[in-house]
Design an enzyme around this catalytic site. Structure first.
Site, mmCIF file in Angstrom:
data_model
loop_
_atom_site.group_PDB
_atom_site.id
_atom_site.type_symbol
_atom_site.label_atom_id
_atom_site.label_comp_id
_atom_site.label_asym_id
_atom_site.label_seq_id
_atom_site.Cartn_x
_atom_site.Cartn_y
_atom_site.Cartn_z
ATOM 1 N N LYS A 52 -34.613 -10.943 40.809
ATOM 2 C CA LYS A 52 -35.529 -11.262 41.918
ATOM 3 C C LYS A 52 -36.324 -12.523 41.594
ATOM 4 O O LYS A 52 -36.465 -13.419 42.436
ATOM 5 C CB LYS A 52 -36.464 -10.065 42.178
ATOM 6 C CG LYS A 52 -35.738 -8.866 42.783
ATOM 7 C CD LYS A 52 -36.574 -7.597 42.802
ATOM 8 C CE LYS A 52 -35.748 -6.412 43.291
ATOM 9 N NZ LYS A 52 -36.443 -5.127 43.263
ATOM 10 N N GLN A 96 -41.654 -2.399 40.800
ATOM 11 C CA GLN A 96 -40.290 -1.917 40.566
ATOM 12 C C GLN A 96 -40.295 -0.426 40.237
ATOM 13 O O GLN A 96 -41.088 0.043 39.412
ATOM 14 C CB GLN A 96 -39.637 -2.738 39.429
ATOM 15 C CG GLN A 96 -38.156 -2.481 39.239
ATOM 16 C CD GLN A 96 -37.302 -2.938 40.428
ATOM 17 O OE1 GLN A 96 -37.668 -3.851 41.167
ATOM 18 N NE2 GLN A 96 -36.159 -2.308 40.621
ATOM 19 N N ASP A 119 -41.180 -4.719 50.151
ATOM 20 C CA ASP A 119 -40.157 -3.703 49.882
ATOM 21 C C ASP A 119 -40.030 -2.738 51.064
ATOM 22 O O ASP A 119 -39.064 -1.962 51.121
ATOM 23 C CB ASP A 119 -40.541 -2.879 48.633
ATOM 24 C CG ASP A 119 -39.704 -3.253 47.421
ATOM 25 O OD1 ASP A 119 -38.572 -3.750 47.604
ATOM 26 O OD2 ASP A 119 -40.188 -3.037 46.290
#
Ligand code: GUN
Length: 293
Positions: A52, A96, A119
């Protein structure tokens, strides 16, 4: 059988984003900035986050990586999220997953400012998506939908079977496939670990979206001739012949299923790369305040 080439499509999306960012900067706009929090040293998480961050650089975004030891307290983590929420330069924040057991994932997600939740995990984003309101769509479902769109796969009136009911993939992708737009308008069945006639239901599917996280679970005898098969699975399986010591396996037994399909995603090179492109798209949308103003 045609491959749904996530590598090719994600590269196209990245090029498009790069041009958009360049234009935005030339017009005096802001450089999109993604912050990622990584807790502990989970091998897969390390790889995903590194990718990412690398993609941000390639597209022309700024990125910040904040790392914590797995012993970090929940309060410390939540305080950091609140600090980032208040930082006007940061457009998107991801934490994460998975997180260590002593930290509540729900608390963490709900602490992220919904306007920075690129997200799309926050209940407000998930709820708004379910209602068809503007929202961040989480990266994997977004990637799946974009792949279907770019290959112009017909979805209206089709029977789409989603295998797996996770909040990150199965649930949102099933909502997206049934909405009254394209891609969508499918008749959706969600099947899961308690489904009894799983094989019979899969055999009725025009589109199978496999997202249960069990390597090679979907076999040829479960797939109708001409079906579209989208494999979201990405599990590390020990493999002594690989330098890394593991191979990445999807949820579909590709070699035997592929000959029956009209379209199928490979693993790797399918949905995985699309999720990063989707996250980057969400970050640009956030920098432009396109979802929440
Ligand atoms: N862990 C597995 N997939 C994801 C994802 O898309 N986002 C985050 N934050 N964690 C994950």
């Amino acid at each position: 059988m045609q491959l749904l080439d996530g590598k090719l499509i994600s590269a196209q999306i990245k090029e498009e984003l790069k041009v958009e960012v360049q234009k935005q900067i030339e017009n005096g706009g802001k450089i999109p900035h993604l912050a990622a929090i990584l807790v502990g040293t989970n091998g897969a998480s390390e790889t995903y986050v590194a990718s990412k961050i690398k993609n941000c650089g390639e597209i022309g975004f700024r990125s910040s990586l904040i790392r914590y030891d797995s012993t970090v307290t929940e309060t410390e983590l939540l305080d950091k999220i609140i600090e980032i929420n208040q930082d006007d330069d940061i457009d998107g924040l991801i934490v994460q997953l998975p997180l260590p057991d002593h930290i509540s994932v729900d608390k963490v997600i709900e602490t992220i400012d919904v306007r920075k939740d690129v997200d799309g995990f926050h209940p407000i984003n998930l709820g708004r998506m379910a209602k068809g309101l503007p929202s961040y769509i989480s990266a994997t479902p977004f990637g799946v939908i974009e792949l279907i769109k770019r290959y112009k796969i017909e979805t209206a009136g089709k029977h789409c079977v989603v295998v797996g009911r996770s909040q990150i993939v199965g649930l949102p992708v099933s909502l997206l496939m049934q909405r009254n737009t394209y891609p969508g308008n499918s008749t959706v069945t969600i099947i899961h670990s308690r489904t009894q006639n799983l094989k019979e239901i899969c055999l009725q599917a025009d589109i199978i979206i496999a997202a249960l996280g069990r390597p090679e679970f979907i076999t040829a005898d479960m797939v109708k001739e001409g079906a579209v098969v989208i494999d979201v699975g990405l599990t590390r399986v020990e493999d002594a012949t690989k330098k890394s010591g593991f191979a990445l396996k999807g949820d579909v037994k590709f070699d035997e299923v592929a000959p029956k399909c009209s379209y199928i995603t490979p693993v790797p090179g399918g949905v995985g790369l699309m999720t990063i492109a989707a996250l980057m798209t969400n970050t640009l949308l956030s920098a432009r305040k396109e979802i929440y103003g």
